[in-house]
Each structure stands twice: as C-alpha cells, then as structure tokens.
Design a protein around this motif. Structure first.
Motif, PDB file in Angstrom:
ATOM      1  N   ALA A 130       6.823   5.221  -3.758  1.00  0.00           N
ATOM      2  CA  ALA A 130       5.521   4.811  -4.297  1.00  0.00           C
ATOM      3  C   ALA A 130       5.740   3.742  -5.351  1.00  0.00           C
ATOM      4  N   GLY A 131       4.775   2.822  -5.450  1.00  0.00           N
ATOM      5  CA  GLY A 131       4.826   1.815  -6.492  1.00  0.00           C
ATOM      6  C   GLY A 131       3.871   0.677  -6.197  1.00  0.00           C
ATOM      7  N   SER A 132       3.460   0.001  -7.253  1.00  0.00           N
ATOM      8  CA  SER A 132       2.590  -1.170  -7.110  1.00  0.00           C
ATOM      9  C   SER A 132       3.178  -2.308  -7.932  1.00  0.00           C
ATOM     10  N   ILE A 133       3.388  -3.440  -7.278  1.00  0.00           N
ATOM     11  CA  ILE A 133       3.837  -4.656  -7.953  1.00  0.00           C
ATOM     12  C   ILE A 133       2.686  -5.649  -7.914  1.00  0.00           C
ATOM     13  N   VAL A 134       2.359  -6.191  -9.084  1.00  0.00           N
ATOM     14  CA  VAL A 134       1.276  -7.170  -9.203  1.00  0.00           C
ATOM     15  C   VAL A 134       1.873  -8.452  -9.781  1.00  0.00           C
ATOM     16  N   ARG A 163       4.021 -11.717  -0.224  1.00  0.00           N
ATOM     17  CA  ARG A 163       3.737 -11.287   1.151  1.00  0.00           C
ATOM     18  C   ARG A 163       4.978 -10.682   1.807  1.00  0.00           C
ATOM     19  N   SER A 164       6.131 -11.320   1.590  1.00  0.00           N
ATOM     20  CA  SER A 164       7.367 -10.831   2.217  1.00  0.00           C
ATOM     21  C   SER A 164       7.708  -9.422   1.743  1.00  0.00           C
ATOM     22  N   LEU A 165       7.666  -9.208   0.422  1.00  0.00           N
ATOM     23  CA  LEU A 165       8.002  -7.887  -0.111  1.00  0.00           C
ATOM     24  C   LEU A 165       6.945  -6.858   0.277  1.00  0.00           C
ATOM     25  N   GLY A 166       5.684  -7.263   0.275  1.00  0.00           N
ATOM     26  CA  GLY A 166       4.623  -6.333   0.641  1.00  0.00           C
ATOM     27  C   GLY A 166       4.771  -5.815   2.061  1.00  0.00           C
ATOM     28  N   ILE A 167       5.153  -6.702   2.984  1.00  0.00           N
ATOM     29  CA  ILE A 167       5.344  -6.282   4.364  1.00  0.00           C
ATOM     30  C   ILE A 167       6.628  -5.472   4.520  1.00  0.00           C
ATOM     31  N   GLU A 168       7.674  -5.899   3.837  1.00  0.00           N
ATOM     32  CA  GLU A 168       8.980  -5.250   3.980  1.00  0.00           C
ATOM     33  C   GLU A 168       8.944  -3.781   3.569  1.00  0.00           C
ATOM     34  N   ALA A 170       6.032  -1.787   2.835  1.00  0.00           N
ATOM     35  CA  ALA A 170       4.752  -1.078   2.947  1.00  0.00           C
ATOM     36  C   ALA A 170       4.935   0.347   3.451  1.00  0.00           C
ATOM     37  N   ALA A 171       5.827   0.549   4.399  1.00  0.00           N
ATOM     38  CA  ALA A 171       6.013   1.883   4.978  1.00  0.00           C
ATOM     39  C   ALA A 171       6.681   2.849   4.007  1.00  0.00           C
ATOM     40  N   GLN A 172       7.213   2.324   2.910  1.00  0.00           N
ATOM     41  CA  GLN A 172       7.832   3.165   1.883  1.00  0.00           C
ATOM     42  C   GLN A 172       6.893   3.413   0.694  1.00  0.00           C
ATOM     43  N   GLY A 173       5.615   3.128   0.889  1.00  0.00           N
ATOM     44  CA  GLY A 173       4.631   3.447  -0.141  1.00  0.00           C
ATOM     45  C   GLY A 173       4.531   2.439  -1.264  1.00  0.00           C
ATOM     46  N   ILE A 174       5.084   1.240  -1.059  1.00  0.00           N
ATOM     47  CA  ILE A 174       5.067   0.215  -2.108  1.00  0.00           C
ATOM     48  C   ILE A 174       4.098  -0.891  -1.708  1.00  0.00           C
ATOM     49  N   ARG A 175       3.206  -1.219  -2.624  1.00  0.00           N
ATOM     50  CA  ARG A 175       2.264  -2.319  -2.410  1.00  0.00           C
ATOM     51  C   ARG A 175       2.645  -3.484  -3.316  1.00  0.00           C
ATOM     52  N   VAL A 176       2.584  -4.698  -2.775  1.00  0.00           N
ATOM     53  CA  VAL A 176       2.898  -5.900  -3.545  1.00  0.00           C
ATOM     54  C   VAL A 176       1.750  -6.882  -3.349  1.00  0.00           C
ATOM     55  N   ASN A 177       1.077  -7.212  -4.439  1.00  0.00           N
ATOM     56  CA  ASN A 177      -0.067  -8.111  -4.379  1.00  0.00           C
ATOM     57  C   ASN A 177       0.025  -9.154  -5.490  1.00  0.00           C
ATOM     58  N   ALA A 178      -0.824 -10.146  -5.382  1.00  0.00           N
ATOM     59  CA  ALA A 178      -0.879 -11.193  -6.402  1.00  0.00           C
ATOM     60  C   ALA A 178      -2.308 -11.372  -6.889  1.00  0.00           C
ATOM     61  N   ILE A 179      -2.409 -11.861  -8.107  1.00  0.00           N
ATOM     62  CA  ILE A 179      -3.681 -12.317  -8.664  1.00  0.00           C
ATOM     63  C   ILE A 179      -3.527 -13.804  -8.936  1.00  0.00           C
ATOM     64  N   ALA A 180      -4.510 -14.587  -8.536  1.00  0.00           N
ATOM     65  CA  ALA A 180      -4.477 -16.032  -8.739  1.00  0.00           C
ATOM     66  C   ALA A 180      -5.558 -16.437  -9.734  1.00  0.00           C
ATOM     67  N   PRO A 181      -5.242 -16.415 -11.033  1.00  0.00           N
ATOM     68  CA  PRO A 181      -6.240 -16.826 -12.014  1.00  0.00           C
ATOM     69  C   PRO A 181      -6.486 -18.333 -11.938  1.00  0.00           C
ATOM     70  N   ALA A 233      -6.764   1.251  -4.813  1.00  0.00           N
ATOM     71  CA  ALA A 233      -6.480   0.146  -3.900  1.00  0.00           C
ATOM     72  C   ALA A 233      -5.324   0.481  -2.953  1.00  0.00           C
ATOM     73  N   PRO A 234      -5.344   1.643  -2.309  1.00  0.00           N
ATOM     74  CA  PRO A 234      -4.174   2.066  -1.539  1.00  0.00           C
ATOM     75  C   PRO A 234      -3.916   1.257  -0.276  1.00  0.00           C
ATOM     76  N   PHE A 235      -4.929   0.531   0.221  1.00  0.00           N
ATOM     77  CA  PHE A 235      -4.760  -0.209   1.474  1.00  0.00           C
ATOM     78  C   PHE A 235      -4.812  -1.715   1.243  1.00  0.00           C
ATOM     79  N   ILE A 236      -4.682  -2.124  -0.014  1.00  0.00           N
ATOM     80  CA  ILE A 236      -4.611  -3.550  -0.338  1.00  0.00           C
ATOM     81  C   ILE A 236      -3.148  -3.890  -0.564  1.00  0.00           C
ATOM     82  N   ASN A 237      -2.626  -4.775   0.271  1.00  0.00           N
ATOM     83  CA  ASN A 237      -1.193  -5.066   0.234  1.00  0.00           C
ATOM     84  C   ASN A 237      -0.934  -6.466   0.768  1.00  0.00           C
ATOM     85  N   ALA A 238       0.054  -7.144   0.153  1.00  0.00           N
ATOM     86  CA  ALA A 238       0.548  -8.438   0.628  1.00  0.00           C
ATOM     87  C   ALA A 238      -0.543  -9.498   0.635  1.00  0.00           C
TER      88      ALA A 238
END
Length: 253
Positions: A130-134, A163-168, A170-181, A233-238
């Motif tokens: 589990a984990g979330s990277i922003v 995107r690469s890390l988020g896809i790599e 995802a099946a291990q419970g880790i989400r990786v997303n970005a914010i573009a201010p 946001a459990p289904f928001i990834n990459a």
C-alpha cells in the motif's frame, strides 16, 4: 480525519506549496516529515505545525541524504504511507543559452530528485502492499512557454515517471499520481511581481490571464494532494490533475 494515522513525507515543505501541503495533511490527521534542504525554513515550518510535524534535512540531489532521511523516518515512524515530491526549482532559459550546468541543475532536482525519493520509499510501500505517491508537476508538463527551457523538459519527464511507476506497481497497492499546478500565489510569485515598476499592475495582468480572474492559492494545491493521498481516491492512478483555473484549456489566438 481524512489522513488519520498516515505517515507522510513531503519534500520541499519549508515554504510555499510544500508547506501548505504539510499543514493540510496535519489538519487531516497525518504525521508529516518535513523533508527540506533549507534547515531554517524546514525547522521553522515543523515548529509552527506542531507535534505531528518533524523536520529532517533532505537534499533530493544527493542519494545518501535521501536514503538517510527515509531510514530516519522509518526508524521514527515505522512506515511511510504517502510521499509527496514537491521539491523543485525554476530554470528558465532560451535553449541555446542553457549551459550544461543549468541543464544538470534542473534535472537533478525536478526529475532525478523525484526518482531518488521514489526509489527510496518504494521498497517500504511494496512491503506494506500500500502507498500513495503524489508528484508535484506543473502546467509546463503539458504546455510550452518560450524562454522557459529546460524546465518543461524535466516536467514532461516527471509525467512519464509518474505513469511508468503507477502502472508498474498498481497490482501491489501503490498509486502514483501527479498534480499540475498553474500560476500559484506563493511568496516567489509576489517577489517576482515586485521586480516590476508597477507590481499591482503586473499582478492584475497575471490574474486576467485566467478564466476566474485570479490565480491559485497554495491551499488549493494542498487539498488536491490530500484527496490523492487519502483513501477517497483508490482507483485514481498514473494520471495528472491540473490545478490552474482552466487556463490550460483556454483558447488562445
């Protein structure tokens, strides 16, 4: 408490957007590591935010510094649930006027620094499943403004990393997303306006570029980070979320 019980590391959290993210996370119940290179602003922000904030000196351009900061976080808190890669620098030039040193400085912080932090926390998140990277990207990650090279190169790369890390993983419970201010009213923005003969006029001109006739606040970026870091946001990834008042989709002649 939307982040109750979570342990978060926020880089570049001594001021501006990073400090606003740290404050919002604490308000929502997280314990926050202020991972900041500037010892003065890092310590001051941690002191201001109280017992749930802890400053650890962190230079994202130095792998040893990153590894030490993460090891200290794990020894202190036992895990890491959220990483916010906010540390960044502006490097703006005409392309052929960009020196090798300026190119390297931009990439070392804005792209490679993000990867160093991700590489340091991912083993723990994989163990937890589990984990979330922003990642804090920029409107420069999708648009090009002349004279801002090589900053948009790094930010476009940051979206690829997200995107690469988020896809790599995802099946291990880790989400990786970005914010573009987009344009955010930080101290740096105010300092920039103050370089003009009429700062108020320059501020107004900047506001008028945006559909809401204002620019964003650090707190508005921070609350987007809260959402992405939370269990809401459990289904928001990459992906990347723009926080720019709609300017990036505004028609221009």
């Amino acid at each position: 408490m939307r982040l109750g019980g979570k342990i978060a590391v926020v880089t570049g959290a001594g001021r501006g957007i990073g400090a606003a993210i740290a404050e919002a996370f604490i308000r929502e119940g997280a314990q926050v590591i202020i991972a900041e290179r500037d010892e003065t602003t890092g310590a001051e922000t941690a002191a201001r935010l109280g017992d749930n904030a802890f400053f650890i000196h962190t230079d994202v351009t130095d792998q040893d510094s990153v590894d030490t900061a993460i090891a200290e976080t794990l020894a202190r808190n036992g895990g890491i649930d959220v990483l916010v890669n906010n540390a960044g620098i502006n490097v703006f030039h005409e392309p052929l006027a960009t020196t090798d040193d300026e190119w390297a400085r931009c990439m070392a912080v804005d792209l490679e620094g993000v990867w160093r932090m991700c590489r340091a926390v991912l083993p723990t998140m994989l163990d937890q499943q589990a984990g979330s990277i922003v990642n804090i990207a920029s409107s420069h990650a999708s648009t090009i403004i002349p004279g801002t090279f090589p900053y948009p190169v790094a930010k476009h790369g940051l979206l690829g990393l997200t995107r690469s890390l988020g896809i790599e993983y995802a099946a291990q419970g880790i989400r990786v997303n970005a914010i573009a201010p987009g344009y955010i009213e930080t101290d740096l923005a105010v300092e920039y306006w103050n370089t003009f003969p009429d700062p108020a006029a320059e501020r107004r001109r900047t506001y008028d570029l945006h559909p809401p006739k204002r620019i964003g606040k650090p707190e508005e970026v921070a609350m987007t980070a809260v959402f992405l870091a939370s269990d809401e946001a459990p289904f928001i990834n990459a992906t990347s979320i723009a926080v720019d008042g709609g300017r990036s989709v505004l028609y221009h002649d």
